[in-house]
Motif scaffolding. Structure first.
Motif, PDB file in Angstrom:
ATOM      1  N   GLU A   1      55.859  61.824  -4.758  1.00  0.00           N
ATOM      2  CA  GLU A   1      56.961  60.881  -4.552  1.00  0.00           C
ATOM      3  C   GLU A   1      58.311  61.594  -4.600  1.00  0.00           C
ATOM      4  O   GLU A   1      59.178  61.371  -3.751  1.00  0.00           O
TER       5      GLU A   1
ATOM      6  N   VAL B   1      58.786  63.809  -1.396  1.00  0.00           N
ATOM      7  CA  VAL B   1      59.126  63.030  -0.197  1.00  0.00           C
ATOM      8  C   VAL B   1      60.562  62.510  -0.281  1.00  0.00           C
ATOM      9  O   VAL B   1      61.316  62.589   0.697  1.00  0.00           O
ATOM     10  N   THR B   2      60.959  62.015  -1.429  1.00  0.00           N
ATOM     11  CA  THR B   2      62.328  61.509  -1.602  1.00  0.00           C
ATOM     12  C   THR B   2      63.349  62.616  -1.367  1.00  0.00           C
ATOM     13  O   THR B   2      64.337  62.429  -0.647  1.00  0.00           O
TER      14      THR B   2
ATOM     15  N   ARG C   1      63.379  63.716   2.304  1.00  0.00           N
ATOM     16  CA  ARG C   1      64.084  62.708   3.111  1.00  0.00           C
ATOM     17  C   ARG C   1      65.598  62.906   3.005  1.00  0.00           C
ATOM     18  O   ARG C   1      66.311  62.924   4.009  1.00  0.00           O
TER      19      ARG C   1
ATOM     20  N   LEU D   1      60.677  65.301   9.070  1.00  0.00           N
ATOM     21  CA  LEU D   1      60.640  64.262   8.050  1.00  0.00           C
ATOM     22  C   LEU D   1      59.520  63.268   8.332  1.00  0.00           C
ATOM     23  O   LEU D   1      58.766  62.902   7.420  1.00  0.00           O
ATOM     24  N   ALA D   2      59.384  62.855   9.565  1.00  0.00           N
ATOM     25  CA  ALA D   2      58.310  61.921   9.929  1.00  0.00           C
ATOM     26  C   ALA D   2      56.947  62.537   9.637  1.00  0.00           C
ATOM     27  O   ALA D   2      56.044  61.857   9.131  1.00  0.00           O
TER      28      ALA D   2
ATOM     29  N   ILE E   1      56.274  64.861   7.322  1.00  0.00           N
ATOM     30  CA  ILE E   1      56.113  64.896   5.865  1.00  0.00           C
ATOM     31  C   ILE E   1      55.706  63.517   5.353  1.00  0.00           C
ATOM     32  O   ILE E   1      54.791  63.392   4.537  1.00  0.00           O
ATOM     33  N   GLU E   2      56.380  62.480   5.825  1.00  0.00           N
ATOM     34  CA  GLU E   2      56.057  61.121   5.379  1.00  0.00           C
ATOM     35  C   GLU E   2      54.637  60.714   5.786  1.00  0.00           C
ATOM     36  O   GLU E   2      53.925  60.087   4.994  1.00  0.00           O
TER      37      GLU E   2
ATOM     38  N   ALA F   1      52.120  62.713   3.595  1.00  0.00           N
ATOM     39  CA  ALA F   1      52.191  62.200   2.223  1.00  0.00           C
ATOM     40  C   ALA F   1      51.464  60.865   2.095  1.00  0.00           C
ATOM     41  O   ALA F   1      50.802  60.606   1.079  1.00  0.00           O
ATOM     42  N   ALA F   2      51.553  60.036   3.112  1.00  0.00           N
ATOM     43  CA  ALA F   2      50.897  58.722   3.083  1.00  0.00           C
ATOM     44  C   ALA F   2      49.380  58.854   2.970  1.00  0.00           C
ATOM     45  O   ALA F   2      48.721  57.976   2.403  1.00  0.00           O
TER      46      ALA F   2
END
Length: 95
Positions: free
Chosen positions: A38, A41-42, A45, A70-71, A73-74, A77-78
């Motif tokens: 978390e 990712v924060t 971002r 960024l997309a 990484i998100e 991470a999901a």
């Protein structure tokens, strides 16, 4: 602008080289440290948004590569489902 790559290790051990159009990544991460998923990712971002904004200020348009990173990484991470024990390690910086 000085671009750089930062190499990370995902919670499953996969290594990935990530792109930033700015050295601002160094303000958010340190090689050799790991971060909760978390927090990683924060911070990614925020850092990549700042980097893209710097490109926009200089060239008049945001950095699509930074926003694409960024997309990515998100999305990766999901896959880990927000597991509280999941950690991402920053292995190195490459300028």
């Amino acid at each position: 602008m000085p671009e750089m790559r930062f190499v990370i290790r995902w919670p499953d051990g996969a290594i990935e080289s990530c792109y930033s159009p700015s050295l601002v990544i160094k303000d958010f991460f340190s090689p050799g440290l790991s971060y909760s998923l978390e927090a990683f990712v924060t911070s990614a971002r925020e850092a990549l948004t700042i980097a893209s904004d710097r490109v926009a200020a200089r060239y008049g348009f945001p950095c699509s590569r930074a926003l694409g990173q960024l997309a990515r990484i998100e999305a990766v991470a999901a896959r880990f489902g927000g597991a509280p024990e999941a950690r991402v390690a920053v292995e190195s910086f490459e300028e």
